[in-house]
Design an enzyme around this catalytic site. Sequence first.
Site, PDB file in Angstrom:
ATOM      1  N   GLY A  46      41.520  71.624  12.020  1.00  0.00           N
ATOM      2  CA  GLY A  46      42.480  71.457  13.091  1.00  0.00           C
ATOM      3  C   GLY A  46      41.940  72.057  14.371  1.00  0.00           C
ATOM      4  O   GLY A  46      41.125  72.984  14.334  1.00  0.00           O
ATOM      5  N   GLN A  51      42.108  75.567  22.775  1.00  0.00           N
ATOM      6  CA  GLN A  51      40.901  76.148  22.185  1.00  0.00           C
ATOM      7  C   GLN A  51      39.630  75.627  22.852  1.00  0.00           C
ATOM      8  O   GLN A  51      38.569  76.233  22.711  1.00  0.00           O
ATOM      9  CB  GLN A  51      40.842  75.857  20.687  1.00  0.00           C
ATOM     10  CG  GLN A  51      41.901  76.585  19.882  1.00  0.00           C
ATOM     11  CD  GLN A  51      41.788  76.236  18.425  1.00  0.00           C
ATOM     12  OE1 GLN A  51      42.403  75.281  17.961  1.00  0.00           O
ATOM     13  NE2 GLN A  51      40.987  76.993  17.704  1.00  0.00           N
ATOM     14  N   CYS A  94      40.439  80.403  11.788  1.00  0.00           N
ATOM     15  CA  CYS A  94      40.584  79.711  13.064  1.00  0.00           C
ATOM     16  C   CYS A  94      39.235  79.629  13.752  1.00  0.00           C
ATOM     17  O   CYS A  94      38.476  80.602  13.751  1.00  0.00           O
ATOM     18  CB  CYS A  94      41.583  80.478  13.935  1.00  0.00           C
ATOM     19  SG  CYS A  94      41.875  79.749  15.547  1.00  0.00           S
ATOM     20  N   LEU A  95      38.950  78.485  14.354  1.00  0.00           N
ATOM     21  CA  LEU A  95      37.689  78.319  15.066  1.00  0.00           C
ATOM     22  C   LEU A  95      37.590  79.260  16.274  1.00  0.00           C
ATOM     23  O   LEU A  95      36.491  79.587  16.711  1.00  0.00           O
ATOM     24  CB  LEU A  95      37.517  76.863  15.511  1.00  0.00           C
ATOM     25  CG  LEU A  95      37.408  75.849  14.371  1.00  0.00           C
ATOM     26  CD1 LEU A  95      37.361  74.422  14.920  1.00  0.00           C
ATOM     27  CD2 LEU A  95      36.206  76.141  13.490  1.00  0.00           C
ATOM     28  N   HIS A 136      50.100  76.054  12.590  1.00  0.00           N
ATOM     29  CA  HIS A 136      49.013  76.844  13.165  1.00  0.00           C
ATOM     30  C   HIS A 136      48.572  76.249  14.510  1.00  0.00           C
ATOM     31  O   HIS A 136      48.447  76.966  15.505  1.00  0.00           O
ATOM     32  CB  HIS A 136      47.845  76.876  12.171  1.00  0.00           C
ATOM     33  CG  HIS A 136      46.612  77.558  12.650  1.00  0.00           C
ATOM     34  ND1 HIS A 136      46.153  78.728  12.101  1.00  0.00           N
ATOM     35  CD2 HIS A 136      45.709  77.232  13.620  1.00  0.00           C
ATOM     36  CE1 HIS A 136      45.037  79.098  12.718  1.00  0.00           C
ATOM     37  NE2 HIS A 136      44.746  78.196  13.636  1.00  0.00           N
ATOM     38  N   GLU A 137      48.344  74.929  14.540  1.00  0.00           N
ATOM     39  CA  GLU A 137      47.871  74.282  15.770  1.00  0.00           C
ATOM     40  C   GLU A 137      48.952  74.253  16.847  1.00  0.00           C
ATOM     41  O   GLU A 137      48.659  74.448  18.028  1.00  0.00           O
ATOM     42  CB  GLU A 137      47.351  72.874  15.482  1.00  0.00           C
ATOM     43  CG  GLU A 137      46.162  72.813  14.536  1.00  0.00           C
ATOM     44  CD  GLU A 137      45.002  73.716  14.906  1.00  0.00           C
ATOM     45  OE1 GLU A 137      44.785  73.987  16.104  1.00  0.00           O
ATOM     46  OE2 GLU A 137      44.306  74.171  13.975  1.00  0.00           O
ATOM     47  N   HIS A 140      49.070  77.396  18.768  1.00  0.00           N
ATOM     48  CA  HIS A 140      48.060  77.476  19.837  1.00  0.00           C
ATOM     49  C   HIS A 140      48.621  76.956  21.160  1.00  0.00           C
ATOM     50  O   HIS A 140      48.289  77.473  22.226  1.00  0.00           O
ATOM     51  CB  HIS A 140      46.813  76.655  19.487  1.00  0.00           C
ATOM     52  CG  HIS A 140      45.830  77.364  18.623  1.00  0.00           C
ATOM     53  ND1 HIS A 140      45.142  78.490  19.024  1.00  0.00           N
ATOM     54  CD2 HIS A 140      45.400  77.095  17.365  1.00  0.00           C
ATOM     55  CE1 HIS A 140      44.335  78.881  18.059  1.00  0.00           C
ATOM     56  NE2 HIS A 140      44.465  78.052  17.040  1.00  0.00           N
TER      57      HIS A 140
END
Length: 175
Positions: A46, A51, A94-95, A136-137, A140
């Site tokens: 994701g 991000q 997470c990235l 989660h996304e 963000h």
Amino acid sequence: MAKLPILVAPDPRLAKKSEPVAEVNDEIRQLMDDMLETMYVAPGIGLAAPQVGVLKRVIVIDIAGEDEAPAPLRMANPEIVAVSDDDAEYNEGCLSVPDHYADVVRPASCTVKYLDENNVAREVTAEGLLATCLQHEIDHLDGVLFIDHLTSLKRNIILRKLLKQKKAGAGGVPA
């Protein structure tokens, strides 16, 4: 398509709230495609526009396994409209928080309304990994990282490690 740089915490841009998308046009579709390419290369399941430094309410997700055909979801203005009373705990990563993982408790299922890549209003009800990934996304888009769901002690330990890595020049993907 183009691979985009992924911001790494504690970059202050990750704490900002994203703006809604007026419509899904060619520019937003290109952003979605670039985000998917970036996510696949990273690799991740994701990615949210903040991000990659774009403060727009856009996310992409693909939870298909390595032995499955890609099944990307492209979403603009995703909004959680319902959540289950039951909770589920997943070990999240997470990235933007590379190499750090923690158990996070979220609703076990959720319903999300959004605009797809063709500017069509849609709704999806998800459970399991997809529900966790969606929540989660979408976090963000509101400037919330998964580590914000942890105790302040755990969050601060992770942030200090990331800051130390960044200063040492090993902060993962360049910002």
